[in-house]
Design a protein around this motif. Structure first.
Motif, PDB file in Angstrom:
ATOM      1  N   GLN A 122    -106.293 -96.117 -64.377  1.00  0.00           N
ATOM      2  CA  GLN A 122    -106.576 -94.660 -64.749  1.00  0.00           C
ATOM      3  C   GLN A 122    -107.192 -94.586 -65.877  1.00  0.00           C
ATOM      4  O   GLN A 122    -108.494 -93.931 -66.357  1.00  0.00           O
ATOM      5  CB  GLN A 122    -105.627 -93.853 -64.405  1.00  0.00           C
ATOM      6  N   VAL A 123    -106.686 -95.021 -66.996  1.00  0.00           N
ATOM      7  CA  VAL A 123    -106.933 -95.106 -68.356  1.00  0.00           C
ATOM      8  C   VAL A 123    -108.470 -95.532 -68.300  1.00  0.00           C
ATOM      9  O   VAL A 123    -109.380 -95.105 -69.006  1.00  0.00           O
ATOM     10  CB  VAL A 123    -106.085 -95.643 -69.446  1.00  0.00           C
ATOM     11  N   THR A 177     -97.838 -91.349 -68.397  1.00  0.00           N
ATOM     12  CA  THR A 177     -97.731 -91.458 -66.972  1.00  0.00           C
ATOM     13  C   THR A 177     -99.085 -91.911 -66.349  1.00  0.00           C
ATOM     14  O   THR A 177     -99.012 -92.206 -64.988  1.00  0.00           O
ATOM     15  CB  THR A 177     -97.509 -89.937 -66.651  1.00  0.00           C
ATOM     16  N   LEU A 178     -99.830 -92.405 -67.023  1.00  0.00           N
ATOM     17  CA  LEU A 178    -101.391 -93.062 -66.420  1.00  0.00           C
ATOM     18  C   LEU A 178    -101.185 -94.531 -66.411  1.00  0.00           C
ATOM     19  O   LEU A 178    -100.740 -94.948 -67.212  1.00  0.00           O
ATOM     20  CB  LEU A 178    -102.541 -92.395 -67.459  1.00  0.00           C
ATOM     21  N   GLU A 179    -101.656 -94.692 -64.955  1.00  0.00           N
ATOM     22  CA  GLU A 179    -101.894 -96.238 -64.730  1.00  0.00           C
ATOM     23  C   GLU A 179    -102.936 -96.968 -65.667  1.00  0.00           C
ATOM     24  O   GLU A 179    -103.891 -95.911 -66.150  1.00  0.00           O
ATOM     25  CB  GLU A 179    -101.922 -96.378 -63.416  1.00  0.00           C
ATOM     26  N   LEU A 237    -110.952 -93.388 -67.290  1.00  0.00           N
ATOM     27  CA  LEU A 237    -111.404 -92.515 -68.162  1.00  0.00           C
ATOM     28  C   LEU A 237    -112.281 -92.893 -69.587  1.00  0.00           C
ATOM     29  O   LEU A 237    -113.023 -92.316 -69.808  1.00  0.00           O
ATOM     30  CB  LEU A 237    -110.026 -91.718 -68.895  1.00  0.00           C
ATOM     31  N   PRO A 261    -101.289 -87.555 -70.506  1.00  0.00           N
ATOM     32  CA  PRO A 261    -101.842 -86.205 -71.147  1.00  0.00           C
ATOM     33  C   PRO A 261    -100.564 -85.738 -71.948  1.00  0.00           C
ATOM     34  O   PRO A 261     -99.537 -86.156 -71.837  1.00  0.00           O
ATOM     35  CB  PRO A 261    -101.887 -85.543 -69.635  1.00  0.00           C
ATOM     36  N   HIS A 293    -103.473 -94.136 -73.209  1.00  0.00           N
ATOM     37  CA  HIS A 293    -102.248 -94.654 -72.457  1.00  0.00           C
ATOM     38  C   HIS A 293    -100.899 -93.990 -73.101  1.00  0.00           C
ATOM     39  O   HIS A 293    -100.102 -93.856 -72.185  1.00  0.00           O
ATOM     40  CB  HIS A 293    -102.367 -96.174 -72.347  1.00  0.00           C
TER      41      HIS A 293
END
Ligand code: HEC
Length: 247
Positions: free
Chosen positions: A47-48, A42-44, A51, A36, A32
């Motif tokens: 989304q983390v 920038t990842l919600e 992943l 990237p 997080h």
């Protein structure tokens, strides 16, 4: 396959070993805060979590009954336990030897002093604010800005923590102190102090990876303790001539 090609592998012993005994929340925080690489943060959270679920699947963790939660409390309960500990990169396989160039004092001035100053600075300057212009004494980059234009402030903090975490072999290499006495590298307490500073560096790196000013500030207390433990015995003694000698 997450085997790593452009980057390090995200599956298998090499990946898991590095995370061994750490909770999934630490992996969450790292992704997080630092991924990237070209647009960290920038990842919600969802989304983390996706992943992480994918990485865990690739590492053959069995799926739970529900979707992976994103709350820190839930993620702290799950440990990333490797079947085998992190494989050490072949130690002793090389016959190369290197000359010692500096006295212990010079190594301290060259590596540990500037690196710990970068970390101590985090107490008052939040790297997330992109603060520039460190001109503190001992600043590794006094002539330009503390963080330069090459790396982001947090990358500089990462690097400072890494240089402390990697100092073990340097402090264990036989070398002289400024007064000519050999550094007491064979003594058990010396080894313990070296391990202490390495551990403190690793803890600072983990803290830096969370991109939290508070976490790094806390970790700096452990760093100063680790430095002081050794200095109390081998540096801050009554006369310069007895530095580096057993009490
Ligand atoms: C294992 C022992 C040990 C550890 C750990 C250690 N030091 Fe040292 N340090 C010494 C000794 C011994 C000296 C004196 C060396 C000499 O006189 O050559 C010294 C000297 C110094 C000096 C003085 C240099 C000068 O110009 O007088 C600084 C600064 C310093 N250390 C910083 C640090 C910092 C910062 C840390 C922790 C991140 C640290 N040291 C960890 C043993 C240690």
């Amino acid at each position: 396959m997450l085997e790593g090609a452009a980057g390090p592998p995200l599956a298998g012993d090499e990946f898991l070993g590095a995370w061994d005994t750490q909770p999934v929340s630490a992996l969450f925080d790292k992704i997080h805060a630092t991924m990237p690489a070209d647009a960290p943060g920038t990842l919600e959270p969802t989304q983390v979590a996706d992943l992480i679920a994918y990485i865990m699947q690739a590492n053959k963790f069995s799926a739970g009954p529900a979707e992976l939660a994103i709350g820190a409390d839930a993620l702290k309960q799950i440990g990333l336990v490797a079947a085998k500990p992190a494989p050490a990169i072949a130690a002793g396989g090389s016959t190369l030897t290197f000359p010692v160039t500096g006295t212990l004092n010079q190594v301290m001035r060259g590596i540990l002093f500037p690196s710990s100053n970068v970390l101590f600075d985090v107490q008052t300057k939040d790297p997330s604010a992109g603060s520039k212009g460190g001109t503190a004494k001992g600043d590794a980059t006094t002539t330009s800005t503390r963080y330069g234009d090459v790396y982001s402030p947090w990358q500089v903090v990462d690097a400072a923590a890494i240089s402390i975490a990697e100092i073990g072999p340097v402090l264990m290499q036989p070398r002289r102190c400024e007064n000519g006495k050999p550094a007491p590298v064979d003594r058990a307490d010396w080894k313990q102090y070296v391990q202490g500073v390495v551990e403190a560096g690793r803890a600072a790196y983990r803290a830096s990876q969370t991109r939290s000013q508070d976490a790094v500030s806390d970790a700096t207390n452990t760093i100063s303790d680790a430095c002081a433990n050794c200095h109390r015995v081998y540096r801050d003694v009554s006369s310069a001539a007895t530095r580096c000698t057993p009490p």
